[in-house]
Write a protein that holds these residues in place. Structure first.
Motif, PDB file in Angstrom:
ATOM      1  N   ILE A   1     155.527  22.140  11.031  1.00 60.77           N
ATOM      2  CA  ILE A   1     155.783  21.084  12.008  1.00 60.77           C
ATOM      3  C   ILE A   1     154.528  20.217  12.165  1.00 60.77           C
ATOM      4  CG2 ILE A   1     157.451  22.470  13.279  1.00 60.77           C
ATOM      5  CD1 ILE A   1     155.315  22.832  15.458  1.00 60.77           C
TER       6      ILE A   1
ATOM      7  N   LYS B   1     159.324  33.272  10.302  1.00 66.77           N
ATOM      8  CA  LYS B   1     159.919  31.938  10.137  1.00 66.77           C
ATOM      9  C   LYS B   1     161.389  32.023   9.716  1.00 66.77           C
ATOM     10  CE  LYS B   1     158.986  27.378   8.187  1.00 66.77           C
ATOM     11  NZ  LYS B   1     160.353  27.120   7.716  1.00 66.77           N
TER      12      LYS B   1
ATOM     13  N   TYR C   1     163.592  32.847  12.818  1.00 73.35           N
ATOM     14  CA  TYR C   1     163.824  31.715  13.720  1.00 73.35           C
ATOM     15  C   TYR C   1     164.824  30.740  13.109  1.00 73.35           C
ATOM     16  CZ  TYR C   1     160.415  32.839  17.336  1.00 73.35           C
ATOM     17  OH  TYR C   1     159.769  33.413  18.398  1.00 73.35           O
ATOM     18  N   ASP C   2     164.745  30.544  11.794  1.00 70.03           N
ATOM     19  CA  ASP C   2     165.726  29.685  11.115  1.00 70.03           C
ATOM     20  C   ASP C   2     167.138  30.241  11.293  1.00 70.03           C
ATOM     21  OD1 ASP C   2     163.773  27.953  10.261  1.00 70.03           O
ATOM     22  OD2 ASP C   2     163.538  28.896   8.296  1.00 70.03           O
TER      23      ASP C   2
ATOM     24  N   GLY D   1     168.602  29.741  14.660  1.00 66.24           N
ATOM     25  CA  GLY D   1     168.770  28.345  15.045  1.00 66.24           C
ATOM     26  C   GLY D   1     167.714  27.842  16.002  1.00 66.24           C
TER      27      GLY D   1
ATOM     28  N   HIS E   1     164.059  26.196  16.903  1.00 70.89           N
ATOM     29  CA  HIS E   1     163.125  25.261  16.282  1.00 70.89           C
ATOM     30  C   HIS E   1     161.813  25.973  15.973  1.00 70.89           C
ATOM     31  CE1 HIS E   1     160.748  21.674  15.502  1.00 70.89           C
ATOM     32  NE2 HIS E   1     161.862  20.973  15.502  1.00 70.89           N
ATOM     33  N   PRO E   2     161.205  25.688  14.815  1.00 73.29           N
ATOM     34  CA  PRO E   2     159.955  26.375  14.463  1.00 73.29           C
ATOM     35  C   PRO E   2     158.811  26.124  15.425  1.00 73.29           C
ATOM     36  CG  PRO E   2     160.477  24.623  12.888  1.00 73.29           C
ATOM     37  CD  PRO E   2     161.703  24.841  13.706  1.00 73.29           C
ATOM     38  N   ARG E   3     158.922  25.073  16.254  1.00 74.27           N
ATOM     39  CA  ARG E   3     157.843  24.839  17.230  1.00 74.27           C
ATOM     40  C   ARG E   3     157.747  25.995  18.224  1.00 74.27           C
ATOM     41  NH1 ARG E   3     161.707  20.991  19.754  1.00 74.27           N
ATOM     42  NH2 ARG E   3     160.933  19.379  18.363  1.00 74.27           N
ATOM     43  N   ASN E   4     158.868  26.680  18.470  1.00 76.55           N
ATOM     44  CA  ASN E   4     158.836  27.850  19.350  1.00 76.55           C
ATOM     45  C   ASN E   4     158.008  28.974  18.736  1.00 76.55           C
ATOM     46  OD1 ASN E   4     160.845  26.719  21.230  1.00 76.55           O
ATOM     47  ND2 ASN E   4     162.291  27.039  19.551  1.00 76.55           N
TER      48      ASN E   4
ATOM     49  N   SER F   1     163.580  25.409  22.353  1.00 75.95           N
ATOM     50  CA  SER F   1     164.423  24.343  21.800  1.00 75.95           C
ATOM     51  C   SER F   1     165.111  24.811  20.534  1.00 75.95           C
ATOM     52  CB  SER F   1     163.578  23.101  21.497  1.00 75.95           C
ATOM     53  OG  SER F   1     162.442  23.451  20.727  1.00 75.95           O
ATOM     54  N   LYS F   2     166.337  24.297  20.353  1.00 71.86           N
ATOM     55  CA  LYS F   2     167.117  24.624  19.163  1.00 71.86           C
ATOM     56  C   LYS F   2     166.788  23.638  18.045  1.00 71.86           C
ATOM     57  CE  LYS F   2     169.706  27.966  20.963  1.00 71.86           C
ATOM     58  NZ  LYS F   2     169.798  29.338  20.399  1.00 71.86           N
ATOM     59  N   LYS F   3     167.164  24.024  16.837  1.00 77.05           N
ATOM     60  CA  LYS F   3     166.938  23.128  15.691  1.00 77.05           C
ATOM     61  C   LYS F   3     167.882  21.930  15.783  1.00 77.05           C
ATOM     62  CE  LYS F   3     166.104  24.690  11.643  1.00 77.05           C
ATOM     63  NZ  LYS F   3     166.156  25.387  10.335  1.00 77.05           N
TER      64      LYS F   3
END
Length: 459
Positions: free
Chosen positions: A185, A384, A387-388, A391, A393-396, A457-459
């Motif tokens: 990100i 990673k 989290y994908d 669903g 977001h990778p920022r979490n 947050s979600k992707k």
């Protein structure tokens, strides 16, 4: 994570055994042998390659796995080049020295511990290095604390809290860049998202250091005065030198790409440099490569603070990123991490459990190995895909990596940061640990937000 499947369908027990031996060996080399993380990672890669060859794999296939992992995060390598250039530019233009000069004017004897925390936060953000902040401003506060008859453990705790707040939130910080790049990100997106846990942790720490800790009655601010006098005498302090910082903040808020924002900041700082001095191109090239150097006598107190930056200063971080990503790719290629993830897949059914697992892994690596870089790299690479799949977001993920990885390292007595800070401040880790409020508040808040879903947050 990659475009191809693992080369080995590794049984879970074998994967767990290999991972345990690997972590134990890495911990031994760093803690007992005092190896730098580079040597530890290279040794781990070598051992895993030998293991793969013994299992009948070809080196070229394993190498492709390492390259695949690295290629996904090459942006981090480029990012650190520009961070090094920007630090030099902000030093030579007077941006960081000016920020320090005004910061030292904020010290209040009545609120000594709060002053130590706030100023360490300010300097930490401006230079992006927690250890440099502790070794310079921190040492100064310990000296003032002795003169003021303050509690040195409380003083050290306030300094460590501020220094690691700065390290965590500064765009100049290597750990911040690593955490953003490892999950893919934008740097400023990562910093903005960290504010959800970091700002409350900072405010609670300010409250604790300002009102919960006992007041210090003191009148002697000679150490602070010397810092300000030397900064002013250096010729680097100018109010207009804060313009590049303002530009960087504006571009970050407008979500301009991190490298583009850094380039604009470098150009603005370079223009200001020639406004109050005229370095020739030879010196300019030297500063951009090797870092800005403050020349002249009488600057013993501030020389270590302002002589920083340059491409060369980023080589340590860039090489560890390259090696760490390669190690992560090899762990995936050999099927070790996929096998372990498959084993805990039923457990990782929600954001709360995923956050707790990332935090536990990051804290565990810090405790077992004592290395904050590896806590970010290994946990980031491992979770990673989780989290994908959820669903999220990778920022979490990147936020949790910093909340449970970066800021926990100074709380471990045998860690890299813990050993350095204890020696620099002459205060044992276990003494200042109860007062490093920001560090464990960050961990507590990221776990709280993970289980409640707040700010996720979600992707």
């Amino acid at each position: 994570m990659f475009a191809f499947k693992p080369l080995i369908d590794m049984p879970r027990k074998e994967a767990a055994a290999v991972a345990a031996v690997l972590v134990a060996a890495m911990g031994y080399s760093i803690i007992s042998l005092s190896w730098l993380p580079h040597m530890t990672i290279i040794a781990a890669i070598t051992a895993l390659v030998a293991y793969g060859l013994a299992r009948g794999l070809k080196y070229d296939d394993m190498q492709r796995g390492m390259i695949a992992a690295l290629s996904q995060s090459m942006g981090a390598v480029y990012l650190f080049f520009f961070i090094g250039l920007m630090v030099s530019a902000l030093m030579m233009s007077g941006s960081i020295p000016t920020l320090m000069y005004y910061g030292f004017g904020l010290i209040s004897p009545q609120y000594f511990y709060l002053s130590a925390f706030v100023l360490s936060s300010l300097i930490g953000i401006s230079i992006g290095s927690s250890l440099t902040t502790c070794a310079t401003v921190g040492v100064a506060f310990i000296g003032m604390g002795e003169a003021f008859h303050a509690d040195l453990a409380m003083t050290a705790g306030a300094v460590v809290s501020g220094a690691f707040f700065g390290d965590k939130m500064s765009p100049l910080s290597d750990t911040t860049g690593i955490a953003a790049s490892i999950v893919g990100i934008d740097l400023f997106e990562h910093i903005k998202n960290m504010a959800y846990t970091t700002v409350p942790a900072w405010l609670l720490t300010a409250l604790a250091t300002g009102w919960l800790l006992p007041a210090v009655a003191a009148e002697n601010l000679n150490s602070t005065a010397i810092f300000r006098q030397q900064l002013e005498a250096s010729g680097l302090v100018h109010a207009y030198s804060l313009i590049p910082f303002a530009l960087l903040v504006v571009l970050a808020v407008r979500r301009v790409n991190a490298i583009v924002a850094m380039l604009a900041t470098i150009l603005a700082a370079l223009a200001l440099t020639y406004l109050h001095s005229s370095p020739d191109l030879a010196k300019l090239g030297s500063w951009f490569y090797g870092g800005f150097k403050l020349e002249g006598d009488g600057f013993d107190r501030i020389a270590r603070l302002v002589s920083r930056g340059g491409l060369e200063s980023m080589f340590f971080t860039q090489t560890i990123v390259i090696l760490g990503l390669s190690l992560g790719g090899l762990l995936f290629t050999l099927g070790i991490i996929p096998s372990l993830l498959e084993g805990i897949r039923r457990f990782l059914t929600g954001a709360g459990r995923a956050t707790a697992s990332v935090a536990a892994t990051s804290v565990g690596v810090n405790v077992l190995i004592g290395e904050q870089y590896l806590s970010i790299l290994l946990a980031g690479e491992t979770f990673k895909p989780v989290y994908d799949k959820l669903g999220l977001h990778p920022r979490n993920l990147s936020r949790t990596l910093e909340d449970a990885g970066t800021v926990i390292n100074p709380l471990v007595p045998w860690s890299v940061c813990g050993v350095f800070i204890a020696q620099a401040l002459s205060v044992p880790v276990l003494d200042y640990l109860p007062y490093a409020f920001f560090c464990y508040l960050s961990l507590a808040l990221t776990l709280l937000f993970g289980w409640t879903g707040l700010t996720l947050s979600k992707k």
